[in-house]
Design a protein around this motif. Structure first.
Motif, PDB file in Angstrom:
ATOM      1  N   ARG A   1       0.835  -1.200   0.000  1.00 17.32           N
ATOM      2  CA  ARG A   1       0.000   0.000   0.000  1.00 17.32           C
ATOM      3  C   ARG A   1       0.876   1.259   0.000  1.00 17.32           C
ATOM      4  O   ARG A   1       0.585   2.240  -0.696  1.00 17.32           O
ATOM      5  CB  ARG A   1      -0.942  -0.008   1.197  1.00 17.32           C
ATOM      6  CG  ARG A   1      -1.979   1.132   1.159  1.00 17.32           C
ATOM      7  CD  ARG A   1      -2.939   1.055   2.333  1.00 17.32           C
ATOM      8  NE  ARG A   1      -3.801  -0.112   2.233  1.00 17.32           N
ATOM      9  CZ  ARG A   1      -3.665  -1.208   2.950  1.00 17.32           C
ATOM     10  NH1 ARG A   1      -2.682  -1.303   3.847  1.00 17.32           N
ATOM     11  NH2 ARG A   1      -4.480  -2.220   2.789  1.00 17.32           N
ATOM     12  N   ARG A   2       1.941   1.228   0.775  1.00 15.76           N
ATOM     13  CA  ARG A   2       2.850   2.376   0.838  1.00 15.76           C
ATOM     14  C   ARG A   2       3.488   2.625  -0.531  1.00 15.76           C
ATOM     15  O   ARG A   2       3.558   3.758  -1.009  1.00 15.76           O
ATOM     16  CB  ARG A   2       3.930   2.119   1.898  1.00 15.76           C
ATOM     17  CG  ARG A   2       4.833   3.309   2.177  1.00 15.76           C
ATOM     18  CD  ARG A   2       5.900   2.945   3.196  1.00 15.76           C
ATOM     19  NE  ARG A   2       5.337   2.414   4.425  1.00 15.76           N
ATOM     20  CZ  ARG A   2       5.569   1.214   4.912  1.00 15.76           C
ATOM     21  NH1 ARG A   2       6.374   0.377   4.267  1.00 15.76           N
ATOM     22  NH2 ARG A   2       5.020   0.824   6.042  1.00 15.76           N
ATOM     23  N   GLU A   3       3.938   1.561  -1.176  1.00 15.04           N
ATOM     24  CA  GLU A   3       4.570   1.684  -2.497  1.00 15.04           C
ATOM     25  C   GLU A   3       3.576   2.190  -3.540  1.00 15.04           C
ATOM     26  O   GLU A   3       3.883   3.071  -4.354  1.00 15.04           O
ATOM     27  CB  GLU A   3       5.122   0.315  -2.909  1.00 15.04           C
ATOM     28  CG  GLU A   3       5.585   0.221  -4.359  1.00 15.04           C
ATOM     29  CD  GLU A   3       5.691  -1.216  -4.836  1.00 15.04           C
ATOM     30  OE1 GLU A   3       5.318  -1.468  -6.002  1.00 15.04           O
ATOM     31  OE2 GLU A   3       6.131  -2.076  -4.052  1.00 15.04           O
ATOM     32  N   LEU A   4       2.369   1.625  -3.533  1.00 12.81           N
ATOM     33  CA  LEU A   4       1.368   2.012  -4.529  1.00 12.81           C
ATOM     34  C   LEU A   4       0.841   3.421  -4.267  1.00 12.81           C
ATOM     35  O   LEU A   4       0.548   4.175  -5.216  1.00 12.81           O
ATOM     36  CB  LEU A   4       0.218   1.002  -4.510  1.00 12.81           C
ATOM     37  CG  LEU A   4       0.588  -0.404  -5.021  1.00 12.81           C
ATOM     38  CD1 LEU A   4      -0.471  -1.422  -4.617  1.00 12.81           C
ATOM     39  CD2 LEU A   4       0.783  -0.392  -6.531  1.00 12.81           C
ATOM     40  N   HIS A   5       0.714   3.793  -3.017  1.00 13.71           N
ATOM     41  CA  HIS A   5       0.286   5.160  -2.695  1.00 13.71           C
ATOM     42  C   HIS A   5       1.294   6.169  -3.229  1.00 13.71           C
ATOM     43  O   HIS A   5       0.911   7.230  -3.770  1.00 13.71           O
ATOM     44  CB  HIS A   5       0.120   5.316  -1.185  1.00 13.71           C
ATOM     45  CG  HIS A   5      -0.367   6.667  -0.772  1.00 13.71           C
ATOM     46  ND1 HIS A   5      -1.665   7.089  -0.965  1.00 13.71           N
ATOM     47  CD2 HIS A   5       0.280   7.714  -0.182  1.00 13.71           C
ATOM     48  CE1 HIS A   5      -1.801   8.318  -0.522  1.00 13.71           C
ATOM     49  NE2 HIS A   5      -0.635   8.720  -0.037  1.00 13.71           N
ATOM     50  N   ALA A   6       2.584   5.854  -3.105  1.00 13.25           N
ATOM     51  CA  ALA A   6       3.623   6.745  -3.628  1.00 13.25           C
ATOM     52  C   ALA A   6       3.538   6.870  -5.145  1.00 13.25           C
ATOM     53  O   ALA A   6       3.947   7.891  -5.722  1.00 13.25           O
ATOM     54  CB  ALA A   6       4.997   6.231  -3.215  1.00 13.25           C
TER      55      ALA A   6
ATOM     56  N   VAL B   1      -4.943   5.520  -4.715  1.00 13.67           N
ATOM     57  CA  VAL B   1      -5.668   5.949  -3.522  1.00 13.67           C
ATOM     58  C   VAL B   1      -6.422   4.753  -2.943  1.00 13.67           C
ATOM     59  O   VAL B   1      -7.024   3.955  -3.684  1.00 13.67           O
ATOM     60  CB  VAL B   1      -6.658   7.086  -3.864  1.00 13.67           C
ATOM     61  CG1 VAL B   1      -7.471   7.477  -2.639  1.00 13.67           C
ATOM     62  CG2 VAL B   1      -5.900   8.293  -4.417  1.00 13.67           C
ATOM     63  N   PHE B   2      -6.412   4.642  -1.612  1.00 14.50           N
ATOM     64  CA  PHE B   2      -7.076   3.527  -0.930  1.00 14.50           C
ATOM     65  C   PHE B   2      -8.042   4.080   0.114  1.00 14.50           C
ATOM     66  O   PHE B   2      -7.726   5.050   0.808  1.00 14.50           O
ATOM     67  CB  PHE B   2      -6.045   2.616  -0.266  1.00 14.50           C
ATOM     68  CG  PHE B   2      -5.027   2.084  -1.238  1.00 14.50           C
ATOM     69  CD1 PHE B   2      -5.309   0.968  -2.001  1.00 14.50           C
ATOM     70  CD2 PHE B   2      -3.806   2.719  -1.411  1.00 14.50           C
ATOM     71  CE1 PHE B   2      -4.392   0.484  -2.916  1.00 14.50           C
ATOM     72  CE2 PHE B   2      -2.880   2.246  -2.318  1.00 14.50           C
ATOM     73  CZ  PHE B   2      -3.169   1.120  -3.083  1.00 14.50           C
ATOM     74  N   HIS B   3      -9.193   3.427   0.225  1.00 11.44           N
ATOM     75  CA  HIS B   3     -10.250   3.945   1.089  1.00 11.44           C
ATOM     76  C   HIS B   3     -10.410   3.153   2.386  1.00 11.44           C
ATOM     77  O   HIS B   3     -11.243   3.494   3.215  1.00 11.44           O
ATOM     78  CB  HIS B   3     -11.578   3.967   0.322  1.00 11.44           C
ATOM     79  CG  HIS B   3     -11.524   4.820  -0.909  1.00 11.44           C
ATOM     80  ND1 HIS B   3     -11.408   6.187  -0.854  1.00 11.44           N
ATOM     81  CD2 HIS B   3     -11.539   4.483  -2.229  1.00 11.44           C
ATOM     82  CE1 HIS B   3     -11.372   6.674  -2.093  1.00 11.44           C
ATOM     83  NE2 HIS B   3     -11.450   5.657  -2.943  1.00 11.44           N
TER      84      HIS B   3
END
Length: 596
Positions: free
Chosen positions: A80-85, A89-91
């Motif tokens: 999640r950290r890698e993809l957010h960078a 966006v995650f809900h």
């Protein structure tokens, strides 16, 4: 953790989708979600473990990528950290919500980034609709499917899939022999001719124009490493298993452990107790005085680890009434008597208020813990024959006596499961341990152990996590020098070395014994199980399938009454389980259709 289902192609009514969901609700009682469109549907039943207030499925990315998922992704925080960078966006913080973004970013290679146990379905509606199915490296989470060229249906459990109109119930003719040869169908086969199981470490892509294409993900080679001396190898195993067991202790609900009293579960319990103080440990035993009672050892392990010990007591008088339920949840016969014990054990875990437990399953396969592995390594050039015989519920000579002439002729023409397995073992070259381990990990572990654990734990809404199935542990075990796994009569040598000091010496030094139901003692005249089996396996209805000789089956009971022994007891048990399963089919209509 969830139960998932869906299809691409075809047109299922809302009623049928709800029926599939209802048949799997025991595995996901916390919420039910579904979505459907033109020629597709996805759904899940949720067992909330991570982010209890989130987790609505299908997970989505835009309008065109939708995902349903069963399992746990242990590295979801890092992903999640890698993809957010990267701008995604995650809900919520549910572990599965990273999968749509991961698929969008990496395409079919998305599974290479996952660390966990999973069965995943991705519906990609960009361009031609495409359904992508994927399973974890070990095959911990099963996925059953039926594909006929025009449509594909899938589900986490067989009874749910068979409820779909159009999914055929035709039986695999060689299935009885396969079952009695290996205790349950191996590989991708099920007892139904038109239903398969996705293999472990597989990615499947289905489109209506191209059909179904399944690929096994490439696996690194396992050349033996210099593991140092046995003590050093044991230390490496212990530290790797410690790291993975601690990682698997993360959840938003309480975590427990299974303690059978043997090495594997005892070591997992000891390591989990380091991370989860006063962890609750569960063991099953039987009311009365029976062989293979391991209560003493399980209690010692719990006391040594500081775990809160739970003894689940099972009354053999209740077993005949439970078998129908156990067989139904499995979806197809499994001849290991441990199925009944497993069902009751997880019922006890659930009743004590736990949704998650850790288990020691899979250690024997990767570290060489079975007697049949040891004997094959010590055996003659004909070792594959002896190894396959050791897998059997019913030895080959007895199988031949139980079959009718017509069934023996059919098997002669089509070939047997024993012949297939022997060919595979001989084709894998001169390294016997590598050939056996490859077969155990590819075929037996997913079919025989992992599906049983999954179906019978989720029957009670319990998620089982398996440290020995973690990629790092499996890879380390398979790269150990052979003598650090098996040498002479010694098995699992590195694992024993790693457990020394963590597990009581009484557990380490005692002979290995099966964690199973003592059926030889229970299948004697006067015991409830014996009378139940004799009633069900007698009469003219036994001959209707044309595969078993009723007189030969009656002879099994005569032999067991005269001199109770493991061979005739397991044969009776295996035929009893198969009979219960076929009775369930007949009540559902499949028996009449096949007979017609």
């Amino acid at each position: 953790m969830c139960r998932i289902y869906g299809h691409l192609g075809g047109d299922l009514a809302h009623h049928h989708l709800r029926a599939v969901s209802a048949l799997q609700r025991h595995g996901g009682p916390d919420a039910r979600f579904s979505a459907a469109g033109d020629g597709w549907a996805l759904g899940n039943n949720r067992l909330a473990i991570i982010d209890l207030d989130g987790g609505e499925q299908p997970y989505r990315l835009g309008r065109d990528i939708k995902v349903v998922f069963n399992g746990e992704i242990y590295n979801h925080t890092e992903l999640r950290r890698e993809l957010h960078a990267a701008g995604y966006v995650f809900h919520d913080h549910c572990d599965g919500n990273v999968i749509p973004a991961l698929y969008h970013r990496y395409g079919l290679d998305f599974v290479d980034h996952l660390d966990g146990m999973y069965a995943i379905a991705v519906l990609d509606l960009r361009a031609e609709p495409k359904l992508v199915l994927a399973t974890d490296d070990a095959g911990m989470k099963p996925l059953y499917y039926h594909e006929n060229g025009h449509e594909l249906y899938f589900s986490s459990e067989l009874p749910a899939l068979l409820s779909v109109p159009g999914v055929p119930w035709d039986l695999w003719e060689e299935g009885l022999d396969s079952y009695l040869t290996t205790k349950t169908p191996f590989g991708e086969r099920t007892m139904f001719d038109g239903v398969r199981v996705l293999p472990r470490a597989a990615t499947a892509v289905y489109t209506r124009s191209g059909g179904l294409k399944i690929s096994k993900r490439a696996e690194s080679a396992f050349p033996a490493e210099d593991g140092g001396d046995l003590a050093a190898a044991g230390a490496r195993v212990r530290e790797m298993l410690r790291a993975e067991t601690h990682r698997l202790a993360l959840a938003d609900v309480p975590i427990s452990t299974i303690t059978s009293g043997g090495l594997d579960s005892s070591l997992v319990t000891a390591l989990l107790a380091e991370k989860v103080p006063h962890v609750h440990a569960f063991n099953i035993a039987y009311t009365g005085d029976w062989p293979f009672d391991e209560k003493r050892y399980a209690r010692e392990v719990a006391a040594r680890s500081g775990a809160t010990y739970h003894q689940i007591e099972a009354d053999p008088a209740t077993f005949p009434g439970l078998l129908d339920e156990v067989v139904w949840h499995l979806g197809q016969p499994n001849a290991d008597p441990i199925t009944l014990s497993t069902y009751l054990l997880f019922q006890g875990v659930h009743d004590a208020g736990f949704k998650v437990t850790l288990s020691g399953d899979a250690a024997d396969e990767i570290f060489g813990g079975y007697g049949r592995i040891r004997d094959a390594l010590l055996g003659t050039e004909d070792w594959p024959n002896g190894y396959v015989e050791a897998l059997a519920a019913v030895p080959s000579a007895l199988r031949q006596r139980l079959y009718t002439d017509d069934y023996r002729e059919l098997l002669r023409q089509k070939g047997t499961e024993a012949e297939r397995i022997e060919r595979r073992l001989r084709a894998d070259g001169g390294d016997r341990l590598a050939a056996i381990t490859g077969f155990e990990v590819d075929e037996r572990l997913p079919a025989y152990h992992l599906r049983r654990v999954d179906h019978l734990s989720m029957a009670h809404s319990v998620e089982v996590r398996l440290p020995f199935c973690q990629r790092s542990v499996t890879r380390l075990a398979r790269r150990l020098p052979a003598e650090h796994r098996v040498r002479g009569r010694e098995v699992k040598r590195a694992l024993y070395a790693g457990a020394r000091g963590l597990v009581p010496d009484s557990v380490l030094d005692r002979p290995k014994q099966p964690f199973t139901l003592p059926i030889t003692a229970m299948l004697v005249p006067g015991q409830p199980l014996h009378g139940y089996a004799r009633d069900l396996l007698s009469g003219p209805s036994l001959a209707l399938g044309g595969q078993l000789d009723p007189k030969a089956v009656a002879g099994l009971f005569d032999a067991q009454a005269a001199r109770p022994n493991d061979e005739s007891a397991l044969a009776i048990w295996s035929l009893l389980i198969h009979r219960i399963w076929t009775e369930q089919l007949a009540r559902g209509g499949a028996g009449e259709r096949r007979a017609a």
